[in-house]
Motif scaffolding. Structure first.
Motif, PDB file in Angstrom:
ATOM      1  N   PRO A  85       1.603 -49.271 -41.677  1.00 43.20           N
ATOM      2  CA  PRO A  85       1.516 -47.950 -41.047  1.00 43.20           C
ATOM      3  C   PRO A  85       2.906 -47.405 -40.723  1.00 43.20           C
ATOM      4  CG  PRO A  85       0.123 -49.549 -39.907  1.00 43.20           C
ATOM      5  CD  PRO A  85       0.968 -50.316 -40.874  1.00 43.20           C
ATOM      6  N   ALA A  86       3.066 -46.101 -40.799  1.00 46.33           N
ATOM      7  CA  ALA A  86       4.347 -45.462 -40.495  1.00 46.33           C
ATOM      8  C   ALA A  86       4.792 -45.761 -39.068  1.00 46.33           C
ATOM      9  CB  ALA A  86       4.253 -43.959 -40.716  1.00 46.33           C
ATOM     10  N   THR A  87       3.850 -46.071 -38.186  1.00 46.55           N
ATOM     11  CA  THR A  87       4.166 -46.339 -36.781  1.00 46.55           C
ATOM     12  C   THR A  87       4.596 -47.784 -36.524  1.00 46.55           C
ATOM     13  OG1 THR A  87       1.821 -46.774 -36.405  1.00 46.55           O
ATOM     14  CG2 THR A  87       2.624 -44.541 -35.922  1.00 46.55           C
ATOM     15  N   GLU A  88       4.512 -48.630 -37.563  1.00 47.87           N
ATOM     16  CA  GLU A  88       4.849 -50.058 -37.397  1.00 47.87           C
ATOM     17  C   GLU A  88       6.362 -50.232 -37.300  1.00 47.87           C
ATOM     18  OE1 GLU A  88       4.170 -53.113 -36.143  1.00 47.87           O
ATOM     19  OE2 GLU A  88       2.372 -52.978 -37.399  1.00 47.87           O
ATOM     20  N   THR A  89       6.793 -51.123 -36.420  1.00 50.65           N
ATOM     21  CA  THR A  89       8.223 -51.375 -36.282  1.00 50.65           C
ATOM     22  C   THR A  89       8.746 -52.158 -37.486  1.00 50.65           C
ATOM     23  OG1 THR A  89       7.824 -53.399 -35.025  1.00 50.65           O
ATOM     24  CG2 THR A  89       8.157 -51.350 -33.753  1.00 50.65           C
ATOM     25  N   LEU A  90      10.040 -52.041 -37.714  1.00 56.28           N
ATOM     26  CA  LEU A  90      10.639 -52.684 -38.882  1.00 56.28           C
ATOM     27  C   LEU A  90      10.664 -54.203 -38.769  1.00 56.28           C
ATOM     28  CD1 LEU A  90      13.586 -50.273 -39.726  1.00 56.28           C
ATOM     29  CD2 LEU A  90      11.239 -50.299 -40.596  1.00 56.28           C
ATOM     30  N   ASP A  91      10.747 -54.738 -37.546  1.00 61.13           N
ATOM     31  CA  ASP A  91      10.704 -56.196 -37.432  1.00 61.13           C
ATOM     32  C   ASP A  91       9.346 -56.728 -37.880  1.00 61.13           C
ATOM     33  OD1 ASP A  91       9.440 -55.194 -35.125  1.00 61.13           O
ATOM     34  OD2 ASP A  91      10.220 -56.777 -33.827  1.00 61.13           O
ATOM     35  N   ARG A  92       8.280 -56.032 -37.528  1.00 60.69           N
ATOM     36  CA  ARG A  92       6.937 -56.445 -37.955  1.00 60.69           C
ATOM     37  C   ARG A  92       6.754 -56.212 -39.455  1.00 60.69           C
ATOM     38  NH1 ARG A  92       3.728 -59.598 -39.231  1.00 60.69           N
ATOM     39  NH2 ARG A  92       1.574 -58.976 -39.494  1.00 60.69           N
ATOM     40  N   ALA A  93       7.292 -55.120 -39.977  1.00 58.17           N
ATOM     41  CA  ALA A  93       7.217 -54.863 -41.418  1.00 58.17           C
ATOM     42  C   ALA A  93       7.935 -55.973 -42.188  1.00 58.17           C
ATOM     43  CB  ALA A  93       7.820 -53.505 -41.744  1.00 58.17           C
ATOM     44  N   ALA A  94       9.080 -56.414 -41.683  1.00 53.25           N
ATOM     45  CA  ALA A  94       9.818 -57.499 -42.331  1.00 53.25           C
ATOM     46  C   ALA A  94       9.015 -58.803 -42.299  1.00 53.25           C
ATOM     47  CB  ALA A  94      11.173 -57.690 -41.659  1.00 53.25           C
ATOM     48  N   GLN A  95       8.342 -59.054 -41.186  1.00 47.66           N
ATOM     49  CA  GLN A  95       7.497 -60.253 -41.097  1.00 47.66           C
ATOM     50  C   GLN A  95       6.356 -60.187 -42.105  1.00 47.66           C
ATOM     51  OE1 GLN A  95       6.350 -60.146 -36.987  1.00 47.66           O
ATOM     52  NE2 GLN A  95       8.384 -60.740 -36.264  1.00 47.66           N
ATOM     53  N   LEU A  96       5.770 -59.004 -42.268  1.00 47.45           N
ATOM     54  CA  LEU A  96       4.693 -58.821 -43.235  1.00 47.45           C
ATOM     55  C   LEU A  96       5.210 -59.039 -44.663  1.00 47.45           C
ATOM     56  CD1 LEU A  96       1.730 -58.130 -43.722  1.00 47.45           C
ATOM     57  CD2 LEU A  96       2.357 -55.708 -43.658  1.00 47.45           C
ATOM     58  N   MET A  97       6.403 -58.540 -44.946  1.00 46.78           N
ATOM     59  CA  MET A  97       7.012 -58.767 -46.266  1.00 46.78           C
ATOM     60  C   MET A  97       7.179 -60.261 -46.522  1.00 46.78           C
ATOM     61  SD  MET A  97       9.954 -55.887 -46.639  1.00 46.78           S
ATOM     62  CE  MET A  97       9.595 -54.153 -46.566  1.00 46.78           C
ATOM     63  N   CYS A 150       3.084 -42.088 -47.343  1.00 47.59           N
ATOM     64  CA  CYS A 150       4.183 -41.190 -46.981  1.00 47.59           C
ATOM     65  C   CYS A 150       5.525 -41.746 -47.437  1.00 47.59           C
ATOM     66  CB  CYS A 150       4.178 -40.892 -45.479  1.00 47.59           C
ATOM     67  SG  CYS A 150       4.371 -42.303 -44.399  1.00 47.59           S
ATOM     68  N   GLY A 151       5.515 -42.895 -48.107  1.00 47.04           N
ATOM     69  CA  GLY A 151       6.749 -43.460 -48.634  1.00 47.04           C
ATOM     70  C   GLY A 151       6.617 -44.942 -48.916  1.00 47.04           C
ATOM     71  N   ILE A 152       7.737 -45.544 -49.269  1.00 46.80           N
ATOM     72  CA  ILE A 152       7.816 -46.988 -49.499  1.00 46.80           C
ATOM     73  C   ILE A 152       8.982 -47.515 -48.693  1.00 46.80           C
ATOM     74  CG2 ILE A 152       8.354 -48.788 -51.185  1.00 46.80           C
ATOM     75  CD1 ILE A 152       6.785 -47.334 -53.230  1.00 46.80           C
ATOM     76  N   LEU A 153       8.789 -48.641 -48.077  1.00 50.97           N
ATOM     77  CA  LEU A 153       9.812 -49.308 -47.294  1.00 50.97           C
ATOM     78  C   LEU A 153      10.232 -50.563 -48.041  1.00 50.97           C
ATOM     79  CD1 LEU A 153      11.336 -49.573 -44.549  1.00 50.97           C
ATOM     80  CD2 LEU A 153       9.387 -50.946 -43.784  1.00 50.97           C
ATOM     81  N   THR A 154      11.532 -50.757 -48.233  1.00 47.48           N
ATOM     82  CA  THR A 154      12.023 -51.961 -48.906  1.00 47.48           C
ATOM     83  C   THR A 154      12.797 -52.833 -47.928  1.00 47.48           C
ATOM     84  OG1 THR A 154      14.153 -51.031 -49.594  1.00 47.48           O
ATOM     85  CG2 THR A 154      12.258 -50.678 -51.071  1.00 47.48           C
ATOM     86  N   ASP A 155      12.951 -54.095 -48.311  1.00 47.89           N
ATOM     87  CA  ASP A 155      13.746 -55.004 -47.489  1.00 47.89           C
ATOM     88  C   ASP A 155      15.186 -54.492 -47.373  1.00 47.89           C
ATOM     89  OD1 ASP A 155      14.272 -55.568 -50.204  1.00 47.89           O
ATOM     90  OD2 ASP A 155      13.760 -57.694 -50.033  1.00 47.89           O
TER      91      ASP A 155
END
Length: 141
Positions: free
Chosen positions: A16-28, A49-54
């Motif tokens: 989700p766009a509202t997710e913090t980057l530390d949690r996104a990194a953990q998910l990756m 709404c986009g793509i987030l990369t490491d």
């Protein structure tokens, strides 16, 4: 005919766009991926709404001195999201990736649900050496 569904890595997941980057990194890390499509949680259809990369996390957040526990995935999403349908042919996949100079392409099914992601590595299994060289030249030019 080879389709996007044949090429893609299935089972892609949204962040989700509202997710913090530390949690996104953990998910990756949990998913063993280097990119996650970002969904807009305010949209009932969860449109991308986009793509987030490491690399985005490292360069645009950490290296810039920001706290990944406070910056969200949506904060880093820029530009117009690109995707293809599962039925798209290899030529359409290449046109989309080369024309927009992108390295990862989400795949959406007929119900507009995220079903996979196509990366350079996925393409390498389906392209000749000449086609792959041409792809790399166009995307990295």
């Amino acid at each position: 005919m080879t389709t996007a569904a044949d090429i893609m890595h299935p089972g892609a997941q949204w962040v989700p766009a509202t997710e913090t980057l530390d949690r996104a990194a953990q998910l990756m890390r949990e998913l063993d991926v280097g990119a996650l499509p970002v969904s807009d949680p305010t949209d009932a259809d969860e449109r991308m709404c986009g793509i987030l990369t490491d690399r985005d996390i490292v360069v645009d957040c950490v290296a810039a001195g920001h706290d990944p526990a406070r910056v969200t995935a949506g904060d880093l999403c820029q530009g117009t999201p690109r995707w293809v349908s599962t039925e798209a042919g290899l030529d359409e996949v290449l046109r989309e990736m080369e024309g927009n100079q992108i390295r990862r392409l989400p795949v959406i099914d007929g119900n507009k649900r995220l079903v996979g992601l196509i990366s350079e590595a996925d393409l390498a299994h389906h392209l000749s050496d000449d086609q792959l060289a041409e792809f790399v030249e166009r995307v990295y030019a």
